[in-house]
Write an enzyme that holds these catalytic residues in place. Structure first.
Site, short mmCIF file in Angstrom:
data_model
loop_
_atom_site.label_atom_id
_atom_site.label_comp_id
_atom_site.label_asym_id
_atom_site.label_seq_id
_atom_site.Cartn_x
_atom_site.Cartn_y
_atom_site.Cartn_z
N GLU A 79 0.85 -1.20 0.00
CA GLU A 79 0.00 0.00 0.00
C GLU A 79 0.89 1.26 0.00
O GLU A 79 1.82 1.36 0.78
CB GLU A 79 -0.92 0.02 1.23
CG GLU A 79 -1.89 -1.15 1.28
CD GLU A 79 -2.90 -1.15 0.13
OE1 GLU A 79 -2.95 -0.17 -0.63
OE2 GLU A 79 -3.62 -2.16 0.00
N CYS A 142 -6.70 -1.13 8.64
CA CYS A 142 -5.33 -1.15 8.09
C CYS A 142 -4.93 0.25 7.63
O CYS A 142 -3.83 0.72 7.91
CB CYS A 142 -5.23 -2.13 6.91
SG CYS A 142 -5.19 -3.84 7.43
N HIS A 166 -0.97 -5.57 2.23
CA HIS A 166 -2.24 -6.26 2.34
C HIS A 166 -2.07 -7.66 1.74
O HIS A 166 -1.53 -7.80 0.63
CB HIS A 166 -3.33 -5.50 1.55
CG HIS A 166 -4.25 -4.73 2.43
ND1 HIS A 166 -4.70 -3.47 2.14
CD2 HIS A 166 -4.84 -5.06 3.61
CE1 HIS A 166 -5.52 -3.05 3.10
NE2 HIS A 166 -5.62 -4.00 4.00
#
Ligand code: PCA
Length: 210
Positions: A79, A142, A166
């Site tokens: 990410e 998250c 992730h």
């Protein structure tokens, strides 16, 4: 290099979370140049952020790598962006939905991951391991913990590379959803190889990328 590696407990309908399994597996693994500090976070907006900040303060890591599950993803995903939005449906909030709240009403719109993402991606692909980059970590826990820890690092002007992977479902999770649809999955062994090599790359690179 001392690296804080975090995962999450299971949530939703599952009794397992790949992020927790990977942390458990890598706790027992020797990774060149890496001294791991590990913790498992609750899937709860207040508890997760508080525990992460506490462990960060206490352990004073030189880098932070967070892991979380993202069912439906085709490959482990780095990410790149953490937005100042907290939003999730009732099924993920013990019956209470949250819509369009700011994580930090005084904070900036977003923080960018400071991991050496291009080095990690190159290294993984050269090793024949799957990875992709993403521009949205979503608006659930998250994204929230990523925003909160990057904000703390930024405020203190620390040179601590930080970011989040992730992880797709494990095969047993995808199998349990067979009656609903065909979900992609990645084995625990492959997940562990990916995260181990990512940690090794972070330790070699040492400095934040931004
Ligand atoms: N994944 C969720 C929270 C916990 C986890 O493993 C997320 O993507 O926000």
């Amino acid at each position: 290099m001392k690296i804080l590696l975090t995962g999450f407990v299971p949530f939703g309908k599952f009794k397992i979370n790949p992020s927790e399994e990977v942390v458990r597996c890598l706790r027992e693994t020797k990774i060149p140049g890496v001294e791991l500090v590990t913790t498992i976070l609750a899937v709860h907006p207040k508890d997760a952020a508080e525990k992460l900040l506490k462990v960060f303060e206490e352990s004073k890591p030189e880098a932070v790598l967070m892991l979380g599950e993202s069912g439906g993803h085709m490959a482990p995903t780095i990410e790149r962006v953490f937005v100042n939005i907290l939003e999730y449906p009732a099924e993920f909030g013990n019956g209470i939905a949250v819509s369009d709240q700011a994580i930090d009403p005084e904070g900036p719109t977003a923080f960018l991951a400071t991991l050496p993402i291009w080095d990690i991606q190159d290294r993984l692909l050269k090793a024949g391991l799957p990875v992709r980059l993403s521009l949205s970590a979503g608006t659930y826990i998250c994204n929230q913990v990523g925003y909160v820890i990057l904000s703390a690092i930024h405020r203190r002007n620390l040179k601590v590379p930080c970011g989040l992977f992730h992880l797709p479902f494990l095969p047993s999770q995808a199998a349990s959803l067979a009656s609903v649809g065909a979900y992609p999955s990645v084995s625990l062994e492959t997940h562990c190889q990916v995260i181990s090599l990512a940690l090794e790359t972070i330790a070699q690179k040492r400095v934040p990328s931004l």
